[in-house]
Write an enzyme that holds these catalytic residues in place. Structure first.
Site, PDB file in Angstrom:
ATOM      1  N   LYS A 184       3.104  -6.836  18.422  1.00 41.13           N
ATOM      2  CA  LYS A 184       2.113  -6.025  17.682  1.00 41.13           C
ATOM      3  C   LYS A 184       1.532  -4.923  18.557  1.00 41.13           C
ATOM      4  CE  LYS A 184      -2.163  -7.855  16.915  1.00 41.13           C
ATOM      5  NZ  LYS A 184      -3.009  -6.711  17.317  1.00 41.13           N
ATOM      6  N   GLU A 244      -8.166  -4.582  10.467  1.00 39.24           N
ATOM      7  CA  GLU A 244      -9.206  -5.223  10.761  1.00 39.24           C
ATOM      8  C   GLU A 244     -10.727  -4.843  10.644  1.00 39.24           C
ATOM      9  OE1 GLU A 244      -8.809  -6.499  14.938  1.00 39.24           O
ATOM     10  OE2 GLU A 244     -10.850  -7.269  15.214  1.00 39.24           O
TER      11      GLU A 244
HETATM   12  O1  KIV Z   1      -5.906 -10.040  20.055  1.00 38.99           O
HETATM   13  C1  KIV Z   1      -6.265 -10.429  18.824  1.00 38.99           C
HETATM   14  O2  KIV Z   1      -6.489 -11.538  18.565  1.00 38.99           O
HETATM   15  C2  KIV Z   1      -6.151  -9.567  17.778  1.00 38.99           C
HETATM   16  C3  KIV Z   1      -6.580  -9.881  16.511  1.00 38.99           C
HETATM   17  C4  KIV Z   1      -7.937  -9.871  16.263  1.00 38.99           C
HETATM   18  C5  KIV Z   1      -5.942  -9.065  15.259  1.00 38.99           C
HETATM   19  O3  KIV Z   1      -5.579  -8.485  17.990  1.00 38.99           O
END
Ligand code: KIV
Length: 290
Positions: A139, A207
């Site tokens: 991600k 988010e």
């Molecule tokens: O690092 C994380 O926990 C996140 C989420 C809040 C989307 O990126």
């Protein structure tokens, strides 16, 4: 045929619910199941995880994906923001989570400073997470600004989850923890969402976005949207596990539902342990070897 004599054959994927845990054995959640879930209106669930034990629990409970988030910067390493955490710090955590699961898709979060300079750096980081930590996907934050990086990683066969709206790695640029996509900036959010989709991401995290705007983005996109404080009209929900389980100290964001109060459970347990050792009540004969 009595059930005990039925051979242990692999079961077909349940097309009605691609995320249904199968009693016959593990079925890996793949990125294509995210797509089927969106098409069939089946909600996707995700939690962060940073270690083997929570990963096992969440996986066995049927959570569809585990994010080894850069929120480990706060929740494991004790940094004030997610900015300082490094790839070298996140890789062992991701490896522990990936080794613990049999079903959930494991997504590794690419930390700040590991993809911004361009496609080569981004691909290098993604490859490290896949090779050294056995993640199933990565991600990264940013819409239009991360389009090239997402495209390059996807072209190499690595699935990417996008992340737009409030992006914690840009908290100083954004001026703090501020809801994104309100008013005129809704257009920018939609542009970011379309850029992430166009680059080939299999899903996108929204988010801290107004629920109405998240619903609009969800309707516009073919890929699933995963909400973190984005209301109910998205394709899935993700929470930081230490928030949802009540382990976090202090205030949690308004969108968090606390399903347990682990902080008070642990605090009580540790106080009782200390009292028992101080008083001599522990260990008793039942805890001692002959
Ligand atoms: O690092 C994380 O926990 C996140 C989420 C809040 C989307 O990126």
């Amino acid at each position: 045929m009595p059930e005990s004599t039925v051979p242990d054959a692999p079961r077909p994927i349940n097309e009605q619910n691609p995320f249904a845990p199968e009693p016959a054995g593990p079925k890996r959640v793949r990125t294509r199941h995210f797509q089927t879930a969106k098409q069939q209106g089946i909600p996707i669930t995700g939690l962060t995880s940073y270690d083997m034990l929570t990963a096992q629990i969440f996986d066995q409970a049927g959570i569809d994906f585990l994010l080894v988030g850069d929120s480990a910067g706060n929740n494991v390493f004790g940094y004030e923001t997610t900015l300082p955490v490094t790839v070298d710090e996140l890789i062992p955590l991701t490896r522990a989570v990936a080794r613990a699961v049999t079903r959930a898709l494991v997504v590794a979060d690419m930390p700040f400073g590991s993809y911004e300079t361009g496609q080569t750096e981004a691909l290098h980081t993604a490859v490290r997470f896949m090779k050294e930590a056995q993640a199933h996907a990565v991600k990264l934050e940013g819409g239009v600004r991360s389009h090239k990086q997402i495209k390059r990683i996807v072209a190499s066969g690595i699935p990417v989850m996008g992340h737009i709206g409030f992006t914690p790695q840009s908290e100083h640029g954004l001026g703090g923890h501020i809801i994104q996509g309100r008013g005129e900036s809704a257009d920018q959010l939609i542009e970011d969402a379309l850029a992430v989709q166009d680059a080939g991401a299999f899903a996108v995290v929204l988010e801290m976005v107004p629920a109405t705007v998240a619903a609009l983005v969800t309707a516009r996109l073919d890929i699933p949207t995963i909400g973190v404080g984005a209301g109910p009209d998205v394709d899935g929900q993700l929470m930081v596990w230490t928030d949802f389980a009540g382990l976090t100290d202090g205030r949690v964001p308004r969108f968090v539902q606390q399903y347990a109060n682990l902080r008070s459970v642990l605090t009580d347990a540790v106080h009782r342990f200390k009292e028992d050792v101080d008083s001599g009540a522990y260990p008793g004969p039942e805890h001692s070897y002959e």
